[in-house]
Scaffold this motif. Structure first.
Motif, mmCIF file in Angstrom:
data_model
loop_
_atom_site.group_PDB
_atom_site.id
_atom_site.type_symbol
_atom_site.label_atom_id
_atom_site.label_comp_id
_atom_site.label_asym_id
_atom_site.label_seq_id
_atom_site.Cartn_x
_atom_site.Cartn_y
_atom_site.Cartn_z
ATOM 1 N N GLU A 42 8.309 -1.994 6.068
ATOM 2 C CA GLU A 42 7.433 -2.441 5.238
ATOM 3 C C GLU A 42 7.341 -3.767 4.709
ATOM 4 O O GLU A 42 6.526 -4.662 5.033
ATOM 5 N N CYS A 69 12.876 2.332 5.665
ATOM 6 C CA CYS A 69 11.548 2.318 5.481
ATOM 7 C C CYS A 69 11.101 1.191 4.597
ATOM 8 O O CYS A 69 9.869 0.507 4.939
ATOM 9 N N GLU A 116 9.397 11.416 4.035
ATOM 10 C CA GLU A 116 9.051 11.795 2.884
ATOM 11 C C GLU A 116 9.103 13.493 2.621
ATOM 12 O O GLU A 116 9.842 13.828 1.734
ATOM 13 N N ILE A 132 5.145 5.967 -1.899
ATOM 14 C CA ILE A 132 5.634 6.947 -0.979
ATOM 15 C C ILE A 132 7.103 6.347 -0.644
ATOM 16 O O ILE A 132 8.045 7.257 -0.568
ATOM 17 N N LEU A 133 7.269 5.202 -0.492
ATOM 18 C CA LEU A 133 8.589 4.343 -0.221
ATOM 19 C C LEU A 133 9.425 4.706 -1.116
ATOM 20 O O LEU A 133 10.769 4.999 -1.134
ATOM 21 N N PHE A 154 6.329 7.722 7.470
ATOM 22 C CA PHE A 154 6.540 7.561 5.944
ATOM 23 C C PHE A 154 6.427 9.177 5.285
ATOM 24 O O PHE A 154 7.063 9.413 4.755
ATOM 25 N N ASN A 155 5.200 9.514 5.992
ATOM 26 C CA ASN A 155 4.741 10.768 5.317
ATOM 27 C C ASN A 155 5.767 11.955 5.733
ATOM 28 O O ASN A 155 6.332 12.913 5.118
ATOM 29 N N LYS A 197 0.746 -1.186 -0.052
ATOM 30 C CA LYS A 197 -0.059 -0.188 -0.088
ATOM 31 C C LYS A 197 1.005 1.316 -0.126
ATOM 32 O O LYS A 197 0.499 2.351 -0.480
ATOM 33 N N ASN A 198 2.068 1.216 0.553
ATOM 34 C CA ASN A 198 3.076 2.414 0.670
ATOM 35 C C ASN A 198 3.962 2.615 -0.490
ATOM 36 O O ASN A 198 4.702 3.316 -0.347
ATOM 37 N N GLN A 199 4.021 1.604 -1.565
ATOM 38 C CA GLN A 199 4.937 1.635 -2.588
ATOM 39 C C GLN A 199 5.278 3.155 -3.231
ATOM 40 O O GLN A 199 6.506 3.505 -3.358
ATOM 41 N N SER A 220 2.926 3.925 11.308
ATOM 42 C CA SER A 220 3.750 3.745 9.899
ATOM 43 C C SER A 220 3.538 4.869 8.880
ATOM 44 O O SER A 220 4.414 5.390 8.357
ATOM 45 N N GLN A 221 2.174 5.228 8.715
ATOM 46 C CA GLN A 221 1.918 6.017 7.698
ATOM 47 C C GLN A 221 2.478 7.534 8.088
ATOM 48 O O GLN A 221 2.914 8.306 7.288
#
Length: 141
Positions: free
Chosen positions: A25, A21, A133, A6-7, A129-130, A2-4, A125-126
């Motif tokens: 994940e 990160c 970024e 942003i990663l 990650f945000n 789901k976070n690919q 996590s979100q």
């Protein structure tokens, strides 16, 4: 994953944070929640210190400085401080009074259970990650 997206953005801006990160994940996707949290905790602490251009000092002091400098807002400060407290309980349990529970959204979780680690990862996590970024984008302009 789901976070690919942003990663990928993080990896394009900073290889070390990108790998950290991505490893968080990957570990999560493989149900290795302890490793996922370890990577997430390191990413959170290091991105705050990176944003302050500091390598030393404790995480709590770094969070306070980041809030004062408006790198993070009050809500993220509270979330990261809660994460720091959970990290301390999980990884430094010999130095803390033993607890038999972790309460999150009114639900009681045993701190040593995988389900608890999964819930913590899902919650934080979100946001982390945000933040990674955002900071890596701002430092690479």
């Amino acid at each position: 994953m789901k976070n690919q997206k942003i990663l990928n953005n993080i990896s394009n801006r900073d290889k070390v944070f990108g790998k950290l990160c991505q490893e968080a994940e990957n570990s999560y996707e493989n149900a290795n929640y302890f490793a996922a949290l370890a990577c997430l905790f390191v990413a959170a602490e290091q991105i705050i210190k990176y944003s302050l251009d500091e390598n030393d000092g404790n995480f709590q002091q770094a969070l306070l400085k980041a809030k004062e400098k408006e790198i993070i807002d009050e809500n993220l400060f509270i979330a990261l401080n809660n994460l720091r407290n959970f990290r301390n309980r999980l990884f430094h349990e010999n130095h803390y009074i033993p607890t038999t529970e972790f309460v999150f959204d009114g639900i009681v979780y045993p701190p040593d259970e995988d389900e608890t680690k999964k819930v913590i990862y899902d919650e934080f996590s979100q946001s982390i990650f945000n933040l990674v970024e955002k900071i890596t984008l701002n430092n690479n302009d």
